[in-house]
Write an enzyme that holds these catalytic residues in place. Sequence first.
Site, PDB file in Angstrom:
ATOM      1  N   ASP A 133     -10.772   2.957   3.828  1.00 36.45           N
ATOM      2  CA  ASP A 133      -9.562   2.471   3.187  1.00 36.45           C
ATOM      3  C   ASP A 133      -8.251   3.302   2.958  1.00 36.45           C
ATOM      4  OD1 ASP A 133     -10.136  -0.305   4.243  1.00 36.45           O
ATOM      5  OD2 ASP A 133     -10.869  -0.891   1.620  1.00 36.45           O
TER       6      ASP A 133
ATOM      7  N   ASP B 294      -0.371  -0.356  10.347  1.00 35.29           N
ATOM      8  CA  ASP B 294      -0.550  -1.530  11.336  1.00 35.29           C
ATOM      9  C   ASP B 294       1.315  -2.445  11.254  1.00 35.29           C
ATOM     10  OD1 ASP B 294      -2.018  -2.784  12.921  1.00 35.29           O
ATOM     11  OD2 ASP B 294      -3.060  -4.497  11.759  1.00 35.29           O
TER      12      ASP B 294
ATOM     13  N   ASP C 243     -16.263  -6.902   7.894  1.00 34.69           N
ATOM     14  CA  ASP C 243     -17.121  -5.473   8.261  1.00 34.69           C
ATOM     15  C   ASP C 243     -18.987  -6.136   7.815  1.00 34.69           C
ATOM     16  OD1 ASP C 243     -16.211  -7.328   5.355  1.00 34.69           O
ATOM     17  OD2 ASP C 243     -16.456  -5.640   4.588  1.00 34.69           O
TER      18      ASP C 243
ATOM     19  N   LYS D 295      -7.718  -6.789  10.403  1.00 36.74           N
ATOM     20  CA  LYS D 295      -8.054  -5.001  10.264  1.00 36.74           C
ATOM     21  C   LYS D 295      -8.969  -4.917  11.326  1.00 36.74           C
ATOM     22  CE  LYS D 295     -10.882  -2.051   7.449  1.00 36.74           C
ATOM     23  NZ  LYS D 295     -11.317  -1.733   5.484  1.00 36.74           N
TER      24      LYS D 295
ATOM     25  N   GLU E 144       0.656  -1.163   0.151  1.00 38.08           N
ATOM     26  CA  GLU E 144      -0.080  -0.192   0.417  1.00 38.08           C
ATOM     27  C   GLU E 144       0.928   1.171  -0.162  1.00 38.08           C
ATOM     28  OE1 GLU E 144      -3.656  -1.846   2.860  1.00 38.08           O
ATOM     29  OE2 GLU E 144      -1.912  -0.929   3.584  1.00 38.08           O
TER      30      GLU E 144
END
Length: 752
Positions: A294, A135, A463, A270, A106
Amino acid sequence: MAAPIAPLYEKIPQKNTLYRALDLTIFFLLLSLLAYRLLSLKNNGFAWLVAFLCESWFTFLWVLNLSSKWNPVSYKTYPERLLQCYRVDELPPVDMFVTTTDPMLEPPIITVNTVLSLLALDYPANKLSCYVSDDGASPLTFYTLLEASKFAKFWVPFCKKYGIQTRAPFRYFSTELVSSNDNSMEFLQEYRKIKERYEELGQKIEDATLKSMPYELSSAEFVAFSNVERENHPTIIKVILENKETRPDGLPHLIYVSREKHPGHPHHYKAGAMNVLTRVSGAMTNAPFMLNVDCDMYANNPQIFHHAMCLLLGSKNEQNCGFVQTPQCFYDGLKDDPFGNQLVVLYKYVGSGIAGLQGPMYGGTGCFHRRKVIYGLWPEGRMEIKGRSGKLTDERLEKTFGNSKEFTTTAARILSGLSGISHCPYDLLDRVEAAQQVATCSYECGTSWGTKIGWLYGTTTEDILTGMRIHAKGWRSTYCQPDPPAFLGCVPSGGPVSLTQRKRWATGLLEVLFSKNSPFIATLTAKLQFRQCLAYMWILSWGLRSIPELCYIALPAYCIMARSHFLPKVQEPAMLIPISLFITYHFYNLLEYCGAGLSSRACWNNLRMGRITTVTARLFGFFSVILKLLGLSETIFEVTKKDQSTTPGEGSDKDAGRFTFDESLIFVPATTIVLLHLVALIAALIGPSHVGIESRIGEVICSVWLVLCFLPFLKGLFGKGKYGIPTSTICKSAALALLFLACINTSERNSF
């Protein structure tokens, strides 16, 4: 507060007469086909029975789909009315959460643009706090946020001064400046300065990513990152920006959070990170509303907070709006969606249909939450603790939320209808110690986090599970679809990356389905509405579809090689049923894509990718869950690699839409299918089984159709490099195809 002059939003039912007619037509044809198969079951063989079982499952799924889309609604918000009802200082605070885990998968420049777009939104800055969860405990991520905060001091005022609509700088500066009467000399001078500053920021981040080490780990700001291991480090919380003067025209708070990690403690991926953000923000700012996005989903509509508040504050009954979900939209998607991952039709039809039930499902990003709902409060104001409900005493607060007095005090304020910290203004740095305590990996031991409150554990799709638990308590949710879209993200590239994401979804959804949190249990024992239960079942059973679809896809090849059939013969009137079903279904799909403003090519791409995804990603997701249920392995959360392209149209060359491969086993089933159907078609044309092939012409046509659906794999057999299927995968697939053919020959010999 002034009395409301007009409603802040409207719920508008959508007309769908034609779609309903086609839904019922397809359902009738499916029932007719099942009835015909059942009546003629005795006169046909094994293939007929397999087809009947598969089609029974497809009919069940169609019922779930039909129920989910039957009552579509849309919500129209009126943000201009919000400030007629509420003064600026009366607007509620919002804590914003951005989650990232790996600066390699990312890229930090993507996270930075998301953060900058959130800091620049049209909402009082003293009401906003942005928490970034890292994280990976990466000094690179922290460094890029530090540099971004310096740029934000110029970017945010520039956006608000000139009413810039695109608040993510990489998108704003990647398009040519359009000349207008508003482009004064002052604006152009500021534009050039801001652009130069952003280019400098981008260069610094690029240099840092390439290990140029522009930061010293021994310095005061970075000493916390020295000797830090990715999976073994203490809590790190850094206040990067603080709006000490509580100025509405200043900059929001910006806080870096890396929760404590130790190898002996489960981290829950997450969901664990989100629960830490919830507690840290509760201890520091305690806003009554929370937004989570995100790291690659930048804020595209500067008024999105006003749109969301219209829904959250405009409901006469809070129960009608437990959370507000925005649909996932993407930027720079390839033309005609060659990898079928832009989800436009899914959100337009299924999303709006579910919005007409108990409300849209929580999608994991772009969602506004009521903090008290995340804390486990029921609509009627009660809390469930250890199977009982009642008032929250200090002892119950500690058992539920943990042993931090500072945090349980703020939690009690939220649950009692208050918000914020009791003494205001306050110094954020004074709250860091309390925040560090609630971010330790042992804090949740003996509490209700992850089971009764917060983001729920036990699945890689936290989620869906968390949203379903909220609906099961009786809360409803609403859909927010402003124009322009609220948030835009980068769509996964094709091949391994896209299928890895789909596998994770399928795995997590099946984990929920096979757990004690099944929607049927929630309907029977809680307040999940029956049709909402069916909608959840439609989503959760994505992985289950892989087995009947794999069997159904193999049937044409089996029938050709075994001189059998699973379709009525051409001369039989019953052949009109599957033909009508095929034509109606694909016309229906084409109509949906055209209605969504997409092309027929996009419809075809999504159709074939649906087949490919089912027998690759979803099939492996199914196997992962089976192995977990048998106690043979544990599922893991695989992070989807984000594309670092930041220029519109970049990658739009001739190879951009080509499927890519690697040596992953996930490509073996689809490659096997292609080899099987190629062998079957060759046998039908020149082999000994071509005798009487006219009676199986339907199977031959189906086989040709399936080869077309798996065309990327057919091309991959002859491709090179990343566009070619690796030799090892072809060998494994060939072995499976030979085994399948050997089984057919054995069954034929046994039948004589």
